[in-house]
Design an enzyme around this catalytic site. Structure first.
Site, PDB file in Angstrom:
ATOM      1  N   ARG A  88      22.997  21.735  40.156  1.00 28.11           N
ATOM      2  CA  ARG A  88      23.770  21.004  41.272  1.00 28.11           C
ATOM      3  C   ARG A  88      25.107  20.914  40.910  1.00 28.11           C
ATOM      4  NH1 ARG A  88      19.228  17.500  43.452  1.00 28.11           N
ATOM      5  NH2 ARG A  88      19.928  16.612  45.373  1.00 28.11           N
ATOM      6  N   ARG A 160      13.237   6.426  51.078  1.00 28.92           N
ATOM      7  CA  ARG A 160      13.878   6.403  49.662  1.00 28.92           C
ATOM      8  C   ARG A 160      15.129   5.473  49.723  1.00 28.92           C
ATOM      9  NH1 ARG A 160      13.845  12.440  47.960  1.00 28.92           N
ATOM     10  NH2 ARG A 160      16.137  11.658  47.426  1.00 28.92           N
ATOM     11  N   ARG A 171      26.158  11.174  49.079  1.00 27.61           N
ATOM     12  CA  ARG A 171      25.347  12.477  48.787  1.00 27.61           C
ATOM     13  C   ARG A 171      26.023  13.646  49.363  1.00 27.61           C
ATOM     14  NH1 ARG A 171      19.528  10.968  49.714  1.00 27.61           N
ATOM     15  NH2 ARG A 171      19.158  13.030  48.555  1.00 27.61           N
TER      16      ARG A 171
HETATM   17  P1  ADP Z   1      17.092  15.774  47.644  1.00 21.51           P
HETATM   18  O1  ADP Z   1      15.958  16.362  47.782  1.00 21.51           O
HETATM   19  O2  ADP Z   1      17.373  14.723  48.908  1.00 21.51           O
HETATM   20  O3  ADP Z   1      18.223  16.436  47.540  1.00 21.51           O
HETATM   21  P2  ADP Z   1      16.813  15.105  45.190  1.00 21.51           P
HETATM   22  O4  ADP Z   1      15.529  14.451  44.983  1.00 21.51           O
HETATM   23  O5  ADP Z   1      16.942  16.748  44.754  1.00 21.51           O
HETATM   24  O6  ADP Z   1      17.322  14.815  46.564  1.00 21.51           O
HETATM   25  O7  ADP Z   1      17.801  14.092  44.065  1.00 21.51           O
HETATM   26  C1  ADP Z   1      17.837  12.813  44.202  1.00 21.51           C
HETATM   27  C2  ADP Z   1      18.919  12.231  43.215  1.00 21.51           C
HETATM   28  O8  ADP Z   1      18.442  12.630  41.925  1.00 21.51           O
HETATM   29  C3  ADP Z   1      20.262  13.022  43.461  1.00 21.51           C
HETATM   30  O9  ADP Z   1      21.012  12.307  44.554  1.00 21.51           O
HETATM   31  C4  ADP Z   1      20.749  12.882  42.144  1.00 21.51           C
HETATM   32  O10 ADP Z   1      21.197  11.420  41.845  1.00 21.51           O
HETATM   33  C5  ADP Z   1      19.685  13.091  41.032  1.00 21.51           C
HETATM   34  N1  ADP Z   1      19.473  14.406  40.743  1.00 21.51           N
HETATM   35  C6  ADP Z   1      18.371  15.228  41.040  1.00 21.51           C
HETATM   36  N2  ADP Z   1      18.609  16.468  40.476  1.00 21.51           N
HETATM   37  C7  ADP Z   1      19.875  16.539  39.993  1.00 21.51           C
HETATM   38  C8  ADP Z   1      20.739  17.312  39.087  1.00 21.51           C
HETATM   39  N3  ADP Z   1      20.146  18.693  39.027  1.00 21.51           N
HETATM   40  N4  ADP Z   1      21.736  16.805  38.564  1.00 21.51           N
HETATM   41  C9  ADP Z   1      22.107  15.530  38.736  1.00 21.51           C
HETATM   42  N5  ADP Z   1      21.530  14.796  39.269  1.00 21.51           N
HETATM   43  C10 ADP Z   1      20.166  15.101  40.044  1.00 21.51           C
END
Ligand code: ADP
Ligand code: ADP
Ligand code: ZN
Length: 216
Positions: A88, A160, A171
């Site tokens: 990310r 969530r 986000r």
């Molecule tokens: P979505 O599927 O809605 O994009 P995720 O489940 O992938 O959400 O992620 C939820 C949260 O978990 C993110 O907003 C972040 O806070 C954290 N997160 C997940 N993956 C990462 C990553 N690779 N780096 C940093 N934070 C992460």
């Protein structure tokens, strides 16, 4: 087959990653799911990650990279995997790249699921998640068979905390600032493919299968 799913929060990465994982028999690796499982179990990692997740911020790279590298080093990832929600940030992508290069390996495809911000905000409000097995639904587009109940495991579905509108805006800003640059990063490596994520879930999957099977 090593695949990365790119796209805004709520673009449908998880939905598609699960379908790819099932069709091709490779694990679906979601850093968000790993963090949520840790929060549910009350681990140290979970408590630390929650502080950031609740605000719609990214969990720091040091924490995230370690859990991801540990996960992909497991036996079941030998034949490949679909990464959903990682990398990310550019530093995360660089660490992954270095780890793969050291193994004489590489990412085959980075698939960008493209959805404009307006659609995202609408989608997130309707997302319902099972915190027990990680399944995801949408109250209008992809409803469970029985309202509020997970088809896969029978547990209760929830909105969530970080899918509430005020956090979704944060986000999206974080996505544009820190994650969107990965599109150029993987473009420069020649592995970027883009699919129109506003289409029906099955059509998006069809476009992905065409890419993976070399039809486009
Ligand atoms: P979505 O599927 O809605 O994009 P995720 O489940 O992938 O959400 O992620 C939820 C949260 O978990 C993110 O907003 C972040 O806070 C954290 N997160 C997940 N993956 C990462 C990553 N690779 N780096 C940093 N934070 C992460
Ligand atoms: P991400 O992992 O990118 O955050 P999800 O796969 O969790 O996104 O999808 C976000 C929400 O949109 C979920 O409620 C999901 O059921 C729904 N959804 C996923 N794909 C589609 C689609 N093609 N059309 C409409 N809704 C979708
Ligand atoms: Zn479930």
């Amino acid at each position: 087959m090593k695949i990365i799913m790119l796209g805004a929060p709520g673009a449908g990465k998880g939905t598609q990653a699960k379908m790819i994982a099932e069709k091709y028999g490779v694990p679906h690796v979601s850093t968000g799911d790993i963090f949520r499982a840790n929060i549910k179990d009350g681990t140290q990692l979970g408590m630390e990650a929650k502080k950031y997740m609740d605000q719609g911020l990214l969990v720091p790279d040091e924490l995230t990279v370690k859990i991801l590298l540990d996960r992909v080093a497991k036996e079941d990832c030998k034949r490949g995997y679909v990464l959903d929600g990682f990398p990310r940030t550019i530093p995360q992508a660089e660490v992954l790249d270095k780890a793969l290069t050291e193994l004489g390996d590489k990412i085959d495809y980075a698939i960008d699921v493209d959805v404009p911000d307006e659609n995202i905000v609408r989608r997130m409000g309707g997302r319902r998640a099972c915190l027990s097995c990680g399944a995801t639904y949408h109250i209008e587009h992809i409803p469970p068979k029985a309202e509020g109940i997970c088809d896969a495991c029978g547990k209760e579905l929830v909105l969530r905390d970080d899918d509430k509108p005020e956090t979704v805006q944060n986000r999206l800003s974080v996505y544009h600032e820190q994650t969107q640059p990965l599109i150029d990063f993987y473009g420069a490596k020649g592995v970027l493919k883009t699919v129109d994520g506003t289409k029906d879930m099955k059509d998006v999957f069809g476009a992905i299968v065409d890419i993976l099977e070399g039809a486009v």
